[in-house]
Structure formats: structure tokens, C-alpha cells
Design a protein around this motif. Sequence first.
Motif, PDB file in Angstrom:
ATOM      1  N   GLU A   1       3.244  21.311  29.268  1.00  0.00           N
ATOM      2  CA  GLU A   1       3.813  20.928  30.505  1.00  0.00           C
ATOM      3  C   GLU A   1       4.293  19.355  30.392  1.00  0.00           C
ATOM      4  O   GLU A   1       3.552  18.529  30.378  1.00  0.00           O
ATOM      5  CB  GLU A   1       2.957  20.905  31.671  1.00  0.00           C
TER       6      GLU A   1
ATOM      7  N   GLN B   1      -0.056  18.302  42.927  1.00  0.00           N
ATOM      8  CA  GLN B   1      -0.069  18.261  41.376  1.00  0.00           C
ATOM      9  C   GLN B   1      -1.049  19.471  40.778  1.00  0.00           C
ATOM     10  O   GLN B   1      -0.814  19.849  39.867  1.00  0.00           O
ATOM     11  CB  GLN B   1      -0.443  16.840  40.780  1.00  0.00           C
TER      12      GLN B   1
ATOM     13  N   ARG C   1       2.534  13.555  28.767  1.00  0.00           N
ATOM     14  CA  ARG C   1       3.154  12.322  29.744  1.00  0.00           C
ATOM     15  C   ARG C   1       4.182  11.621  28.813  1.00  0.00           C
ATOM     16  O   ARG C   1       3.766  11.002  27.629  1.00  0.00           O
ATOM     17  CB  ARG C   1       2.155  11.504  30.403  1.00  0.00           C
TER      18      ARG C   1
ATOM     19  N   GLU D   1       5.875  15.802  31.498  1.00  0.00           N
ATOM     20  CA  GLU D   1       5.902  14.817  32.632  1.00  0.00           C
ATOM     21  C   GLU D   1       6.785  13.652  32.093  1.00  0.00           C
ATOM     22  O   GLU D   1       6.271  12.986  31.240  1.00  0.00           O
ATOM     23  CB  GLU D   1       4.387  14.555  33.167  1.00  0.00           C
TER      24      GLU D   1
ATOM     25  N   ASN E   1       8.565  10.203  32.608  1.00  0.00           N
ATOM     26  CA  ASN E   1       8.557   8.828  33.509  1.00  0.00           C
ATOM     27  C   ASN E   1       9.637   8.023  33.081  1.00  0.00           C
ATOM     28  O   ASN E   1       9.511   7.703  31.771  1.00  0.00           O
ATOM     29  CB  ASN E   1       7.131   8.225  33.594  1.00  0.00           C
TER      30      ASN E   1
ATOM     31  N   ARG F   1      -0.673  19.070  29.514  1.00  0.00           N
ATOM     32  CA  ARG F   1       0.269  18.137  30.058  1.00  0.00           C
ATOM     33  C   ARG F   1       0.581  17.030  29.057  1.00  0.00           C
ATOM     34  O   ARG F   1      -0.223  16.526  28.375  1.00  0.00           O
ATOM     35  CB  ARG F   1      -0.183  17.623  31.160  1.00  0.00           C
TER      36      ARG F   1
ATOM     37  N   THR G   1      -2.522   9.863  41.492  1.00  0.00           N
ATOM     38  CA  THR G   1      -1.376   9.965  42.698  1.00  0.00           C
ATOM     39  C   THR G   1      -1.314   9.080  43.820  1.00  0.00           C
ATOM     40  O   THR G   1      -0.286   8.775  44.544  1.00  0.00           O
ATOM     41  CB  THR G   1      -1.460  11.381  42.985  1.00  0.00           C
TER      42      THR G   1
END
Length: 310
Positions: free
Chosen positions: A123, A26, A96, A125, A127, A94, A17
Motif C-alpha cells: 500500500e 485511514q 511511506r 503512501e 508524500n 504500507r 492524522t
Amino acid sequence: MKITLDELQAFATVVDTGSITAAAQQLDLTVSATSRSLARLEEKLKTTLLRRTTRRLELTEEGRAFLHSARAIIDSVDSAEEQMLARREQPSGRLRVDAATPFMLHVIVPLVRGYRERYPQVELELNSNEGIIDLLERRTDVAIRIGQLKDSTLHSRLIGHSRLRILASPAYLEARGQPQSVEELGKHALLGFNQPETLNVWPLLDTDGEAYRIEPAVRTSSGETLRQLALEGAGIVCLSDFMTERDRESGRLVQILAPDTLDMRQLVQAVYYRNTAVSSRIASFIDYLVEALGGKLPERRPAEWAAAAK
């Protein structure tokens, strides 16, 4: 005193991050708790992992070397948890996902609600990057790529295909007139991409029978920006059906040169980097996309895509 998994996660998240504050958000921890975890880790290792300046955090050489091991440990723990959850058919953790902005907005976003209802423990994420990213460097599990793949190290699965059309707004056509032939396009404002140049090859043939390559009056890195420019009457575009269907249905964008347009379709593929079996999270997401889209990108509204996946 032994290193804890929480300390490793705090360290890796701070690196990812770029700041302790962002990492704390986060990880759902306080800034002070995250800072203490990082300090304890450095104390246990008897070394400085991150060099703190007034503007940013930088990895030391020791930190860079340790980061690789820390991530390997975190990934191993995640994988072990994932395997146990997979046995109960409950993908978790998570995921991504990376996609170009147009595909993210017009295809993935309308499907998120249905996916989350089916897999509540995943979860997401999301982008958006307009260019090709390094999945390992960006810590990305699955990316959606449009067009031919060049990276042979990636596994891929075909999601579907989407047709290209030449489009303009009624306002532009009223002001500038509608081109009646490919040759007349040269008198108009053509909107295209700044890279790669292959995206500026339209599904038309020039007078020599070669693929028609435009010289854009306006260039951009994003297909969504091109769509908005076309809607504002700034010029003529060539865009994929998945992002313009509703515009065409409503009449906000009009197809031109339809008889001259070749049936050119872009491949849409999900890519991922795994040397072993596909994780349950990745498989669940890709399977959901394929199921929702029927193995192709059909010409129907996002709400109907989502309904089809339930």
C-alpha cells in the motif's frame, strides 16, 4: 482486560492524522468505532492519553510516553508479518515514500502503476515535501533526496543522476532577447529558490572563473513552481533534466548558454532509516526504481521508464 493491537493502531493513527475522523478514514472504520477503541484503551490504562479541545487533539504527558511503546509494538508486529511474507517473496503492508514535488510528479508517479502491478500487496503512501524531513518523525520508510547527503545516520542507495540546464520559454526570449554570454544574464529576470542558497548556484562560471551565483527576481521553495513560472514566460531558470525533458522536446522550454554550461549533474538517492536488514517493502521499491531507470536518470519519457521496468 488486555490491550488489543487494534486499540494501539487506533491511538497511533489518531495521533498521526490529528483527528478521530481522519484516523477512521485511514483505518476504514466508522468514527464511532475509532472513538470507542480510543476510549477503551484509556479505560484499560486508567489514564487520559489525548486531551480533547474544540479545535484539536493534544497528547498528554502520559500519552506521549505511551505512544513510543505503542509504536514499537505495532512496528514489531508489522516486522514479524513482513518477515513471513518475505519468505514467500510477497512484500506487503504500507510503504511511506517522500520526495520533492518535481521528482514525485515526473519520475515516481509514472512508475506507480507498474510497481503496483508487480507488488499488489504493498500500500503506497506518497508524500511531497520540498525540504529535508526527519524520516522517523514523519513515519517515512524511504525518501528520495537530490544532491549530497548530510545525515550520516541514514542508509542510502544511488538511484541515478540528472543534468542541470539553463532554460527559458520562447515567449520570454522573444520579449527580452536571448543572452549571448553569462555576463548578459544580469540584465534578465532570473528565477531561483528561497532555500538552500546552494540551489541558486548555476552550472556557469562568472568573469572571475567562480561558480555563478544568481540573485533571484522571484524565489520559491519548489522546482515545479519554477518550471511553471518558466513556462509562463516569467524568467530564466536552472532545472534538472528529469523534470524538463518533455518541455525541451516540445519546444516549450529552450536551453540557453549551452556552450557555457558546465556538465553539472545532481545525485539522486534513496534514503531510509533502518538499523537492521532492509525491509522487503523498501527493497522492492528501491530495486524497482533502479531497474526502471537503468541505474541512472536517462533522457526518455516516463512511459518508457515504466515499460522498462516490466
